[in-house]
Design a protein around this motif. Sequence first.
Motif, PDB file in Angstrom:
ATOM      1  N   PHE A 149       0.757  -1.194  -0.075  1.00 13.72           N
ATOM      2  CA  PHE A 149       0.060   0.031   0.025  1.00 13.72           C
ATOM      3  C   PHE A 149       0.699   1.418   0.062  1.00 13.72           C
ATOM      4  N   GLY A 150       2.181   1.228   0.764  1.00 14.76           N
ATOM      5  CA  GLY A 150       2.868   2.299   0.682  1.00 14.76           C
ATOM      6  C   GLY A 150       3.153   2.737  -0.613  1.00 14.76           C
ATOM      7  N   ARG A 151       3.810   1.808  -1.533  1.00 13.74           N
ATOM      8  CA  ARG A 151       4.104   2.182  -2.959  1.00 13.74           C
ATOM      9  C   ARG A 151       3.117   2.828  -3.602  1.00 13.74           C
ATOM     10  N   THR A 152       1.730   2.051  -3.554  1.00 18.95           N
ATOM     11  CA  THR A 152       0.580   2.612  -4.240  1.00 18.95           C
ATOM     12  C   THR A 152       0.091   3.874  -3.836  1.00 18.95           C
ATOM     13  N   LEU A 153       0.367   4.223  -2.420  1.00 21.56           N
ATOM     14  CA  LEU A 153      -0.053   5.485  -1.765  1.00 21.56           C
ATOM     15  C   LEU A 153       1.075   6.743  -2.626  1.00 21.56           C
ATOM     16  N   VAL A 154       2.260   6.367  -2.558  1.00 22.80           N
ATOM     17  CA  VAL A 154       3.137   7.271  -3.314  1.00 22.80           C
ATOM     18  C   VAL A 154       2.838   7.606  -4.687  1.00 22.80           C
ATOM     19  N   ASN A 155       2.378   6.515  -5.515  1.00 22.23           N
ATOM     20  CA  ASN A 155       1.940   6.756  -6.784  1.00 22.23           C
ATOM     21  C   ASN A 155       0.689   7.638  -6.658  1.00 22.23           C
ATOM     22  N   ALA A 156      -0.084   7.410  -5.934  1.00 23.66           N
ATOM     23  CA  ALA A 156      -1.101   8.407  -5.784  1.00 23.66           C
ATOM     24  C   ALA A 156      -0.734   9.786  -5.815  1.00 23.66           C
ATOM     25  N   VAL A 157       0.125  10.074  -4.785  1.00 20.40           N
ATOM     26  CA  VAL A 157       0.813  11.396  -4.673  1.00 20.40           C
ATOM     27  C   VAL A 157       1.349  11.925  -5.994  1.00 20.40           C
ATOM     28  N   LEU A 158       2.250  11.122  -6.653  1.00 21.41           N
ATOM     29  CA  LEU A 158       2.884  11.686  -7.814  1.00 21.41           C
ATOM     30  C   LEU A 158       1.681  11.822  -8.953  1.00 21.41           C
ATOM     31  N   SER A 159       0.805  11.098  -8.959  1.00 20.23           N
ATOM     32  CA  SER A 159      -0.274  11.239 -10.096  1.00 20.23           C
ATOM     33  C   SER A 159      -1.030  12.590  -9.985  1.00 20.23           C
ATOM     34  N   TRP A 160      -1.106  12.900  -8.426  1.00 17.97           N
ATOM     35  CA  TRP A 160      -1.758  14.240  -8.065  1.00 17.97           C
ATOM     36  C   TRP A 160      -0.878  15.262  -8.657  1.00 17.97           C
ATOM     37  N   CYS A 161       0.572  15.184  -8.416  1.00 20.87           N
ATOM     38  CA  CYS A 161       1.567  16.110  -8.691  1.00 20.87           C
ATOM     39  C   CYS A 161       1.548  16.666 -10.291  1.00 20.87           C
ATOM     40  N   ASP A 162       1.501  15.367 -10.850  1.00 20.73           N
ATOM     41  CA  ASP A 162       1.631  15.310 -12.270  1.00 20.73           C
ATOM     42  C   ASP A 162       0.579  16.120 -13.041  1.00 20.73           C
ATOM     43  N   GLU A 163      -0.553  16.052 -12.370  1.00 18.01           N
ATOM     44  CA  GLU A 163      -1.901  16.963 -13.010  1.00 18.01           C
ATOM     45  C   GLU A 163      -2.096  18.222 -12.223  1.00 18.01           C
ATOM     46  N   GLN A 164      -1.068  18.576 -11.475  1.00 16.86           N
ATOM     47  CA  GLN A 164      -1.194  20.281 -11.274  1.00 16.86           C
ATOM     48  C   GLN A 164      -0.454  21.071 -12.295  1.00 16.86           C
ATOM     49  N   PRO A 165      -0.693  21.699 -13.151  1.00 13.22           N
ATOM     50  CA  PRO A 165      -0.153  22.616 -14.047  1.00 13.22           C
ATOM     51  C   PRO A 165       0.977  23.578 -13.333  1.00 13.22           C
ATOM     52  N   ASP A 166       0.747  24.073 -12.006  1.00 15.72           N
ATOM     53  CA  ASP A 166       1.408  24.837 -11.226  1.00 15.72           C
ATOM     54  C   ASP A 166       2.375  24.541 -10.345  1.00 15.72           C
ATOM     55  N   VAL A 167       2.408  23.172 -10.431  1.00  8.37           N
ATOM     56  CA  VAL A 167       3.443  22.373  -9.497  1.00  8.37           C
ATOM     57  C   VAL A 167       4.515  21.928 -10.245  1.00  8.37           C
ATOM     58  N   ASP A 168       5.758  22.259 -10.001  1.00  8.49           N
ATOM     59  CA  ASP A 168       6.931  21.728 -10.887  1.00  8.49           C
ATOM     60  C   ASP A 168       7.528  20.651 -10.131  1.00  8.49           C
ATOM     61  N   GLY A 169       7.144  19.895  -9.065  1.00  4.10           N
ATOM     62  CA  GLY A 169       7.602  18.750  -8.617  1.00  4.10           C
ATOM     63  C   GLY A 169       7.192  18.715  -7.103  1.00  4.10           C
ATOM     64  N   ILE A 170       7.900  17.659  -6.513  1.00  2.00           N
ATOM     65  CA  ILE A 170       7.447  17.384  -4.995  1.00  2.00           C
ATOM     66  C   ILE A 170       8.540  17.135  -4.298  1.00  2.00           C
ATOM     67  N   GLY A 171       8.924  17.647  -2.999  1.00  2.00           N
ATOM     68  CA  GLY A 171       9.955  17.233  -2.343  1.00  2.00           C
ATOM     69  C   GLY A 171       9.648  16.286  -1.097  1.00  2.00           C
ATOM     70  N   VAL A 172      10.425  15.512  -0.410  1.00  2.00           N
ATOM     71  CA  VAL A 172      10.010  15.050   0.789  1.00  2.00           C
ATOM     72  C   VAL A 172      11.436  14.726   1.561  1.00  2.00           C
ATOM     73  N   PHE A 173      11.263  14.929   2.871  1.00  2.00           N
ATOM     74  CA  PHE A 173      12.442  14.870   3.593  1.00  2.00           C
ATOM     75  C   PHE A 173      12.477  13.663   4.528  1.00  2.00           C
ATOM     76  N   VAL A 174      13.353  12.597   4.328  1.00  2.00           N
ATOM     77  CA  VAL A 174      13.447  11.114   4.719  1.00  2.00           C
ATOM     78  C   VAL A 174      14.527  11.116   5.666  1.00  2.00           C
ATOM     79  N   THR A 175      14.162  10.305   6.778  1.00  2.00           N
ATOM     80  CA  THR A 175      15.557  10.177   7.738  1.00  2.00           C
ATOM     81  C   THR A 175      15.747   8.599   7.832  1.00  2.00           C
ATOM     82  N   LYS A 176      14.817   7.695   7.256  1.00  2.00           N
ATOM     83  CA  LYS A 176      15.084   6.131   7.441  1.00  2.00           C
ATOM     84  C   LYS A 176      15.274   5.543   6.201  1.00  2.00           C
TER      85      LYS A 176
END
Length: 208
Positions: A149-176
Amino acid sequence: MDTQVIEKCRAVYLTAEDLRIAASILYNAYYDDPFFIEALGKDNEVSYQEKLRAAIREELHTLWKQEQALIGFFDGERMLGVACVMTQDVPLGEDRVWDWKLKMVLSAGWGSTQAIMKKDSHILQHLPNRHCGILQFIAVSPNEQNKGFGRTLVNAVLSWCDEQPDVDGIGVFVTKDAHYELFINTGFEQLSSININNVEGDLLFHRP
């Protein structure tokens, strides 16, 4: 995990009624997060729990009021996971809205509030431009982890990002390491290694 089970799940925007369950999922997922442990202080277990619940609650409600993307992953009516994305159209860092600051100070203390604002600022400094989003939270319910489910949820976020004309990408801070591998394997790339409030991590970025 059976792919048919994943395929019948759906990713949709959260409603106001979903926020309580979303907060519970995020609390369990971020309980041992190095950033929150450092920012909120875990010397007193009860105090830490209260501060973490408050921080997640206030962040969720603020993002909801600011009409940011709060994405829930559901199997029928059951929420399996949640992801929260914010854009730079909303005030971040030291420019956070005053009511968020007030509620955070009252529930988590000024030091913890400053740490969260500092995290915003560090991430913004390393993003390519002001048109990039930030994946503030992402989590799968404890009972539903290690099922894909984690991978599927990330892909859902990327789909949202790709559909936003005013968003040039998405960043995430990870520690693990496990989270690093998940994002790298779903199309993110490393922008830089950064230290936020004495917590080492990596800023990863997805380009549409």
